[in-house]
Design a protein around this motif. Structure first.
Motif, mmCIF file in Angstrom:
data_model
loop_
_atom_site.group_PDB
_atom_site.id
_atom_site.type_symbol
_atom_site.label_atom_id
_atom_site.label_comp_id
_atom_site.label_asym_id
_atom_site.label_seq_id
_atom_site.Cartn_x
_atom_site.Cartn_y
_atom_site.Cartn_z
ATOM 1 N N UNK A 80 0.815 -1.208 0.000
ATOM 2 C CA UNK A 80 0.000 0.000 0.000
ATOM 3 C C UNK A 80 0.855 1.267 0.000
ATOM 4 N N UNK A 81 1.880 1.292 0.845
ATOM 5 C CA UNK A 81 2.700 2.502 0.921
ATOM 6 C C UNK A 81 3.489 2.724 -0.360
ATOM 7 N N UNK A 82 3.936 1.653 -1.011
ATOM 8 C CA UNK A 82 4.620 1.794 -2.306
ATOM 9 C C UNK A 82 3.666 2.344 -3.358
ATOM 10 N N UNK A 83 2.445 1.849 -3.367
ATOM 11 C CA UNK A 83 1.455 2.370 -4.317
ATOM 12 C C UNK A 83 1.184 3.847 -4.050
ATOM 13 N N UNK A 84 1.063 4.211 -2.782
ATOM 14 C CA UNK A 84 0.815 5.608 -2.436
ATOM 15 C C UNK A 84 2.009 6.489 -2.815
ATOM 16 N N UNK A 85 3.220 6.005 -2.539
ATOM 17 C CA UNK A 85 4.425 6.787 -2.841
ATOM 18 C C UNK A 85 4.608 6.990 -4.341
ATOM 19 N N UNK A 86 4.104 6.063 -5.147
ATOM 20 C CA UNK A 86 4.276 6.162 -6.596
ATOM 21 C C UNK A 86 2.947 6.390 -7.314
ATOM 22 N N UNK A 87 1.981 6.940 -6.618
ATOM 23 C CA UNK A 87 0.634 7.135 -7.179
ATOM 24 C C UNK A 87 0.635 8.022 -8.423
ATOM 25 N N UNK A 88 1.635 8.878 -8.561
ATOM 26 C CA UNK A 88 1.679 9.762 -9.723
ATOM 27 C C UNK A 88 2.142 9.038 -10.978
ATOM 28 N N UNK A 89 2.554 7.770 -10.848
ATOM 29 C CA UNK A 89 2.991 6.963 -11.986
ATOM 30 C C UNK A 89 1.895 5.973 -12.358
ATOM 31 N N UNK A 90 1.761 5.721 -13.629
ATOM 32 C CA UNK A 90 0.888 4.647 -14.072
ATOM 33 C C UNK A 90 1.594 3.321 -13.859
ATOM 34 N N UNK A 91 0.866 2.213 -13.962
ATOM 35 C CA UNK A 91 1.462 0.884 -13.755
ATOM 36 C C UNK A 91 2.609 0.638 -14.729
ATOM 37 N N UNK A 92 2.457 1.040 -15.979
ATOM 38 C CA UNK A 92 3.520 0.856 -16.972
ATOM 39 C C UNK A 92 4.751 1.676 -16.637
ATOM 40 N N UNK A 93 4.545 2.906 -16.201
ATOM 41 C CA UNK A 93 5.672 3.754 -15.806
ATOM 42 C C UNK A 93 6.386 3.168 -14.594
ATOM 43 N N UNK A 94 5.619 2.645 -13.683
ATOM 44 C CA UNK A 94 6.206 2.047 -12.479
ATOM 45 C C UNK A 94 7.046 0.824 -12.841
ATOM 46 N N UNK A 95 6.516 -0.036 -13.731
ATOM 47 C CA UNK A 95 7.288 -1.201 -14.180
ATOM 48 C C UNK A 95 8.575 -0.755 -14.880
ATOM 49 N N UNK A 96 8.472 0.279 -15.716
ATOM 50 C CA UNK A 96 9.653 0.777 -16.423
ATOM 51 C C UNK A 96 10.685 1.303 -15.440
ATOM 52 N N UNK A 97 10.249 2.076 -14.451
ATOM 53 C CA UNK A 97 11.162 2.610 -13.443
ATOM 54 C C UNK A 97 11.871 1.476 -12.707
ATOM 55 N N UNK A 98 11.121 0.492 -12.276
ATOM 56 C CA UNK A 98 11.722 -0.635 -11.558
ATOM 57 C C UNK A 98 12.696 -1.389 -12.457
ATOM 58 N N UNK A 99 12.323 -1.604 -13.723
ATOM 59 C CA UNK A 99 13.206 -2.307 -14.662
ATOM 60 C C UNK A 99 14.517 -1.544 -14.849
ATOM 61 N N UNK A 100 14.428 -0.229 -14.988
ATOM 62 C CA UNK A 100 15.641 0.571 -15.175
ATOM 63 C C UNK A 100 16.522 0.549 -13.927
ATOM 64 N N UNK A 101 15.916 0.643 -12.769
ATOM 65 C CA UNK A 101 16.695 0.589 -11.528
ATOM 66 C C UNK A 101 17.344 -0.786 -11.364
ATOM 67 N N UNK A 102 16.594 -1.847 -11.664
ATOM 68 C CA UNK A 102 17.162 -3.194 -11.548
ATOM 69 C C UNK A 102 18.333 -3.387 -12.505
ATOM 70 N N UNK A 103 18.264 -2.769 -13.653
ATOM 71 C CA UNK A 103 19.357 -2.900 -14.624
ATOM 72 C C UNK A 103 20.664 -2.385 -14.029
ATOM 73 N N UNK A 104 20.563 -1.456 -13.091
ATOM 74 C CA UNK A 104 21.758 -0.859 -12.499
ATOM 75 C C UNK A 104 22.390 -1.715 -11.400
ATOM 76 N N UNK A 105 21.640 -2.675 -10.837
ATOM 77 C CA UNK A 105 22.233 -3.443 -9.733
ATOM 78 C C UNK A 105 22.064 -4.946 -9.822
ATOM 79 N N UNK A 106 21.229 -5.458 -10.695
ATOM 80 C CA UNK A 106 21.027 -6.900 -10.786
ATOM 81 C C UNK A 106 21.687 -7.480 -12.025
ATOM 82 N N UNK A 107 22.237 -8.682 -11.914
ATOM 83 C CA UNK A 107 22.719 -9.365 -13.122
ATOM 84 C C UNK A 107 21.553 -9.574 -14.087
#
Length: 185
Positions: free
Chosen positions: A124-151
């Protein structure tokens, strides 16, 4: 020649900072952690403790060494954190049948119950913190961040609340592999 003096109420020039990944990540982190502190206070779980419980809850029987690697935490720091969780009756250390020198970690019934409450709050708090993003934007943000630290082979984007076997509508969206990982397959 000296720069012109700004009005006291004029916005400050942060253009360099706003162009830095680290600065932007830190600002978002502060926003999310403020909500975390407010909403998780009743459960008395630090973010590191939540991360450990969540990882254990979805990977029952993992060793302390594997948990430390997954959380990118130094083994001595994780040992102290696990000691606190064991003392609170949330985690149990069990003999490892494959290696007598190590122990497997498991959530207790109290740990599973607390984790279920904590996961609901955090989703719930993650959804509230990122409420200004659509689901697609949120997935894109997470994917880009993961690219920086995950194999590459570990990069998947699962919106908070999504789990295998749950319907995408109930889980806030389907699992999405990043384009880079999808090309490898």
């Amino acid at each position: 020649m000296p720069r012109a003096v700004r009005r006291a109420d004029a916005a400050l020039d942060q253009s360099l900072l706003l162009g830095l990944v680290g600065y932007n990540c830190r600002r978002v982190y502060l926003r999310v952690m403020s909500l975390y502190a407010e909403r998780m206070q009743a459960l008395a779980l630090s973010p590191a403790e939540f991360s450990a419980l969540c990882t254990l809850g979805h990977n029952e029987g993992v060793t302390q060494k594997r948990l430390a690697a997954a959380l990118d935490t130094a083994a001595p720091n994780l040992a102290v954190l696990l000691d606190r969780l064991v003392q609170r009756g949330l985690v149990a250390r069990l003999p490892n049948p494959d290696d007598g020198r190590s122990q497997r970690l498991a959530l207790t019934a109290a740990g599973r119950a607390l984790l279920a409450d904590a996961e609901r709050i955090v989703v719930r708090l993650e959804r509230d913190a990122s409420a200004m993003l659509g689901a697609g934007e949120r997935r894109t943000l997470i994917a880009l961040l993961q690219r920086m630290f995950l194999p590459e082979e570990e990069r998947t984007v699962r919106l908070a609340g999504a789990r295998p076997g749950r319907t995408p509508a109930a889980a806030a969206g389907p699992t999405l592999r990043t384009r880079t990982a999808a090309r490898v397959r």
